[in-house]
Each structure stands twice: as C-alpha cells, then as structure tokens.
Motif scaffolding. Sequence first.
Motif, short mmCIF file in Angstrom:
data_model
loop_
_atom_site.label_atom_id
_atom_site.label_comp_id
_atom_site.label_asym_id
_atom_site.label_seq_id
_atom_site.Cartn_x
_atom_site.Cartn_y
_atom_site.Cartn_z
N GLU A 1 0.64 12.51 -9.55
CA GLU A 1 0.27 13.77 -9.19
C GLU A 1 1.32 14.76 -9.52
O GLU A 1 0.98 16.03 -10.32
N GLN B 1 1.28 6.79 -6.71
CA GLN B 1 0.13 7.76 -7.01
C GLN B 1 0.49 9.13 -6.91
O GLN B 1 0.31 10.07 -7.54
N ARG B 2 1.32 9.58 -5.94
CA ARG B 2 1.65 10.94 -5.31
C ARG B 2 2.89 11.24 -6.53
O ARG B 2 2.73 12.59 -6.97
N PHE C 1 0.95 -1.14 0.09
CA PHE C 1 -0.01 0.13 -0.16
C PHE C 1 0.89 1.28 -0.21
O PHE C 1 0.64 2.23 -0.62
N ALA C 2 1.92 1.31 0.76
CA ALA C 2 3.02 2.47 0.63
C ALA C 2 3.48 2.44 -0.77
O ALA C 2 3.45 3.63 -1.08
N TRP C 3 3.69 1.72 -1.27
CA TRP C 3 4.29 1.68 -2.70
C TRP C 3 3.30 2.42 -3.49
O TRP C 3 3.54 3.07 -4.34
N LEU C 4 2.12 1.69 -3.72
CA LEU C 4 0.85 2.28 -4.34
C LEU C 4 0.88 3.70 -4.18
O LEU C 4 0.46 4.44 -4.95
N TYR C 5 0.86 4.01 -2.90
CA TYR C 5 0.55 5.58 -2.55
C TYR C 5 1.66 6.31 -3.08
O TYR C 5 1.49 7.40 -3.46
N TRP C 6 2.96 5.89 -2.78
CA TRP C 6 3.99 6.65 -3.40
C TRP C 6 3.89 6.64 -4.92
O TRP C 6 4.20 7.95 -5.67
#
Length: 145
Positions: free
Chosen positions: A39, A35-36, A28-33
Amino acid sequence: MERDQSKDHSRISPLVPLVLGFVLGLAFAWLYWLQRLEERDVAGAEETMDLRMELSPRPSEAEPDDLTRIEGIGPKFASVLRSEGLTTYEELAASRVDELRDLFRGRDLYFVDPATWPEQAELAAVGAWGALSDLQEELDAGRRL
C-alpha cells in the motif's frame, strides 16, 4: 514404565497449541506487514506520478509558449499553468487530463475542464495550426459540443 511415557505426552500437549498459536501469529503479522508495504509503495508511486508534471526536466533554451492560444485557456489559467512549470505546448501535451483537473481543483477552480487541452497542445507543438483551428471550431470554451 508405560505410565511415565503417557505423563510426558500430557506435559507436551499444552505446549503444542501455544507454539502453534505463536507461529500462526507470526505468519499473520508478516502478511499484514507485506500488505502495508505494498500500500505504501502504491501511494508513493501515485505521488511520484503527480510530481512528474512539476519535476519534468525542461531545456533551458525553451521559450514559453502562448498557452492562451489553446481554446479554454485564458490569461488566469495560463498563469496557473506557468506557476506549476507548464510553459510550453509540449509540456501541456504530455500532461494527463486528471492531473490538470486536480491542479485547478487544488486552487478551488472546480469549473475548469481541461479535457481537450493536451490534444490541442499536441497539435500546437507540432505546428499543425490548421488542424488546431479545425478542432477549435468544434469546441466551445475548450469543451466538445
């Protein structure tokens, strides 16, 4: 002996949820990173598009055009455009309407409507003065009737 093996399994089983939680957290941390990062890339691309108008290279021999020949551009608006580096019909024709609108809104000139300026500038850039005159007859202060 069978009892010893069952005890070993009971010692391992509390570690399985812990390891699974750790792995899922990393995912999840990798996916969040990611996505950021996307952006930030999109925001950077938008800033680049906004700066395109200001940083576009211009031949040094190009003389500034009289932008007041464009219906809806008076001396004040022409000076705003010149201050942003838009001095020729070609540069104005290559500009996007939303960029021009944002330029004037940034100076608290909310009533400016540059919707037809690039179209008029394109005609002026190629020297189609008759077609420009015909178009301007359809306009009122640079706006379509």
